[in-house]
Design an enzyme around this catalytic site. Structure first.
Site: not given
Ligand code: 5GP
Length: 125
Positions: A106, A104
């Protein structure tokens, strides 16, 4: 790890609701549930296809990787708060702070962002 269902699969299938910003055949963009800035959008490929994280990318993922970056420009067209600038971040792996094992981007903005982004500072010279 690729067989593991993540929260993003449930968002793609509609099982979990998300505030969707944009989608096409290959990707889906939605607002992060825990925003780190006034605008915090996640952009994901609809088919994970081995892309649990960026460092697992293979030759066959090149098209979708390019599509994701190009799609950022479409999202900026749709979201006025991003028009003054934004940041694209991909967290990779444990040290990168990744928590969801489905690639993903951001897309963060809506205010003046600071630089550099988070380091504990333990190895700063
Ligand atoms: P990472 O930490 O893997 O780079 O980012 C994962 C992102 O997914 C985090 O910013 C977190 O807030 C987001 N996230 C986790 N669960 C959910 C969800 O159920 N819905 C949404 N919209 N975002 C989520």
């Amino acid at each position: 790890m690729d067989a593991e269902v993540t929260i993003f699969d449930k968002i793609i299938s509609g099982q979990i609701k998300a505030n969707i910003v944009y989608q096409d055949d290959l990707c889906l963009a939605f607002h992060d549930v825990n925003p780190q800035a006034p605008v915090h959008i996640l952009l994901i490929p609809k088919q994970r296809n081995g892309l649990t994280q960026l460092s697992k990318a293979q030759e066959h993922n090149k098209e979708v990787l390019g599509h994701l970056l190009f799609t950022v420009t479409k999202i900026v067209e749709l979201v006025d708060e991003l028009k003054k600038g934004f940041r694209v971040v991909i967290n990779d792996g444990e040290n990168g702070g990744q928590s969801v094992w489905h690639l993903h981007l951001h897309i963060i903005g809506g205010e003046q962002l600071t630089w550099p982004p988070g380091s504990s500072g333990s190895s700063k010279k």
